[in-house]
Design a protein around this motif. Sequence first.
Motif, PDB file in Angstrom:
ATOM      1  N   LEU A  20       6.967  13.336   4.782  1.00 16.98           N
ATOM      2  CA  LEU A  20       6.469  12.384   3.891  1.00 16.98           C
ATOM      3  C   LEU A  20       7.582  11.430   3.886  1.00 16.98           C
ATOM      4  CD1 LEU A  20       4.957  14.272   1.317  1.00 16.98           C
ATOM      5  CD2 LEU A  20       3.464  13.745   3.573  1.00 16.98           C
ATOM      6  N   LEU A  21       6.674  10.315   4.638  1.00 19.81           N
ATOM      7  CA  LEU A  21       7.477   8.846   4.256  1.00 19.81           C
ATOM      8  C   LEU A  21       7.201   7.972   2.534  1.00 19.81           C
ATOM      9  CD1 LEU A  21       9.085   5.767   6.828  1.00 19.81           C
ATOM     10  CD2 LEU A  21       8.053   5.747   4.643  1.00 19.81           C
ATOM     11  N   TYR A  22       7.990   7.850   2.176  1.00 21.43           N
ATOM     12  CA  TYR A  22       7.866   7.210   0.153  1.00 21.43           C
ATOM     13  C   TYR A  22       7.973   5.325   0.513  1.00 21.43           C
ATOM     14  CZ  TYR A  22       6.915  11.112  -1.774  1.00 21.43           C
ATOM     15  OH  TYR A  22       6.597  12.758  -2.204  1.00 21.43           O
ATOM     16  N   ARG A  23       7.668   4.889   0.115  1.00 23.93           N
ATOM     17  CA  ARG A  23       8.219   2.743   0.025  1.00 23.93           C
ATOM     18  C   ARG A  23       8.417   3.071  -1.149  1.00 23.93           C
ATOM     19  NH1 ARG A  23       8.344   1.450   5.522  1.00 23.93           N
ATOM     20  NH2 ARG A  23       6.154   1.411   6.600  1.00 23.93           N
ATOM     21  N   LEU A  24      10.020   2.904  -1.236  1.00 20.30           N
ATOM     22  CA  LEU A  24      11.093   2.282  -2.226  1.00 20.30           C
ATOM     23  C   LEU A  24      11.640   1.386  -2.213  1.00 20.30           C
ATOM     24  CD1 LEU A  24      12.004   5.556  -2.649  1.00 20.30           C
ATOM     25  CD2 LEU A  24       9.979   5.247  -4.118  1.00 20.30           C
ATOM     26  N   ALA A  25      12.392   0.958  -3.125  1.00 21.88           N
ATOM     27  CA  ALA A  25      13.522  -0.266  -2.912  1.00 21.88           C
ATOM     28  C   ALA A  25      14.426   0.327  -2.519  1.00 21.88           C
ATOM     29  CB  ALA A  25      14.135  -1.076  -4.584  1.00 21.88           C
ATOM     30  N   PRO A  26      14.852  -1.184  -1.843  1.00 22.59           N
ATOM     31  CA  PRO A  26      16.364  -0.533  -1.100  1.00 22.59           C
ATOM     32  C   PRO A  26      17.410  -0.604  -2.238  1.00 22.59           C
ATOM     33  CG  PRO A  26      15.581  -2.308  -0.075  1.00 22.59           C
ATOM     34  CD  PRO A  26      14.924  -2.139  -1.136  1.00 22.59           C
ATOM     35  N   GLY A  27      18.061   0.977  -2.049  1.00 24.11           N
ATOM     36  CA  GLY A  27      19.071   1.789  -2.324  1.00 24.11           C
ATOM     37  C   GLY A  27      18.894   2.523  -3.568  1.00 24.11           C
ATOM     38  N   GLN A  28      17.529   2.999  -4.399  1.00 23.81           N
ATOM     39  CA  GLN A  28      16.959   3.801  -5.038  1.00 23.81           C
ATOM     40  C   GLN A  28      17.826   4.871  -4.868  1.00 23.81           C
ATOM     41  OE1 GLN A  28      12.559   2.225  -5.555  1.00 23.81           O
ATOM     42  NE2 GLN A  28      13.409   3.416  -7.253  1.00 23.81           N
ATOM     43  N   VAL A  29      17.569   5.523  -3.714  1.00 23.57           N
ATOM     44  CA  VAL A  29      18.224   6.416  -2.882  1.00 23.57           C
ATOM     45  C   VAL A  29      19.443   6.313  -2.131  1.00 23.57           C
ATOM     46  CG1 VAL A  29      17.673   8.737  -1.552  1.00 23.57           C
ATOM     47  CG2 VAL A  29      15.791   8.315  -3.114  1.00 23.57           C
ATOM     48  N   PRO A  30      20.573   6.317  -2.095  1.00 21.20           N
ATOM     49  CA  PRO A  30      21.451   5.690  -1.907  1.00 21.20           C
ATOM     50  C   PRO A  30      22.210   6.712  -0.531  1.00 21.20           C
ATOM     51  CG  PRO A  30      22.194   6.788  -3.935  1.00 21.20           C
ATOM     52  CD  PRO A  30      20.717   6.766  -3.430  1.00 21.20           C
ATOM     53  N   ALA A  31      21.305   7.741  -0.638  1.00 14.28           N
ATOM     54  CA  ALA A  31      22.686   8.667  -0.176  1.00 14.28           C
ATOM     55  C   ALA A  31      21.349   9.603   0.617  1.00 14.28           C
ATOM     56  CB  ALA A  31      23.272  10.022  -0.444  1.00 14.28           C
TER      57      ALA A  31
END
Length: 361
Positions: A220-231
Motif C-alpha cells: 500500500l501507499l499512503y500520502r502524508l506530509a513530508p517527515g510524518q514518518v521520518p524513518a
Amino acid sequence: MDDVLIIGGGIVGLLSALALADRGRRVTLLDAPRRHPPASWAGGGILSPLYHWRYPEPMNRLTLDGPRRYRDLVRRLAGNGLDPSDLCESGLWVEADGAEAERGLAWAQAHGQRCQVAPLSAHLPEGRAGQGLWFPEIGNIRNPRMLKALRAGLRDRGVTRIEARATAVRPGEQGGEVRLDNGERRRASTVLISAGAWSPDLLASLGVTVPLFPAKGEMLLYRLAPGQVPATILTEQGYLIPRADGAVLAGSTLRKDDASTSPTAAGRRTLETMAAGILPMLAECRPAHHWAGVRPGSERDWPWLGEVPGTRGVFAAVGHHRNGLVSAPASAELLAQLMCGESPFLDPADYAFVSSSASSS
C-alpha cells in the motif's frame, strides 16, 4: 549473433547490463514488463535484508555495502532523471528486544555496522512498538525511479532493449540460443538468465532445477506530509517506508507459489491493519495506491550466481527472493567479473549452482 544477451529487465539484469557495458561488451536486453513485471518495481526498496542478522554470510557479503553502492549509482545516474532525494537516508529502526536485540547488536559489531538500542518513540513518536535497534546508515531507494533511470542510462550506453519474452534456452559450444514468444531465435556468445520468478522454466530447458518458487507480495501507499514518518520502520508484522515527498509505503504480504499480480481485498485489509498497528493515525487514512508483485522466491537464503552447469557461457542469477534490490549491485559486479574472465571480488563457490564448498556459515 549477439555478444551478450540478458534475459530479464529487473534490477539485477539492468545492473548487470550496466556493468558489462562498462567493460565494453555489446549487450542486448530481453524484457517483458507487461506480462512479467519485475519484482524490483513492486518492492519497497529497503537497503537491508529484513532482520539482517538472520541471514547467512553469503547474503551478508552481497548486501552489507548496498547503501554505499546505491549512493554511487544515484550520483552516476543523475543525468538520467534520478534525483538525490530518491535515495532516502532515513535510517532503519528494527523491532527487537531481549535476546533478539543482543543478537542484532553482536551482528552489527562483527560486521562494522553502526547500531544502537532505541525505542520506537525515539524515531516515530506516535508509533506503537517497544524496543528496537537503530541503524542510522540504512535507508531506502525509490526503486521505480531507479529502474527508469537505469533504462535511460543503458540506452545512452548503447544497450539494445527488446520487448519480448524468452521461452527456452538451448546451449551451444559457446553461449546459446534463446527462443522468444514471437517465434524469433537469438544467439549469443554469452547469455544471462535473470528473469526473476520466471527463471525456473528457462533453467529447466537447460536440464537444471533449483528450489525456486513465485512469492506474491502486496503493498500500500499512503500520502502524508513530508517527515510524518521520518524513518524506515520494521517490525515482525511488516514495515513502513518513507519517501522524501511524504509518501509512505506499507508492506508486505507473502504468498508462496502465487504468480498472480492482481491485488486482493484480503491483502489490503491485512496491510491496513498492520500499518495502523505501527502508526495508529493511518487507521484514519485511505491508501492512495495498492499493488502486487511476484518475488523470485527461493528455499535458500542467498541467490545462485554463476555459470549454468553443462554449458559454456550461459550464466544465471536467480533466487534473490526478498533481497534483490539491496543485493543487486554486488550481484551484478560478481556476474560481470565471471562473465568477463576477471578475478571475482567474492568467492564464487558460495553462489555456484554446483559447489561442494558452498555453505551457510
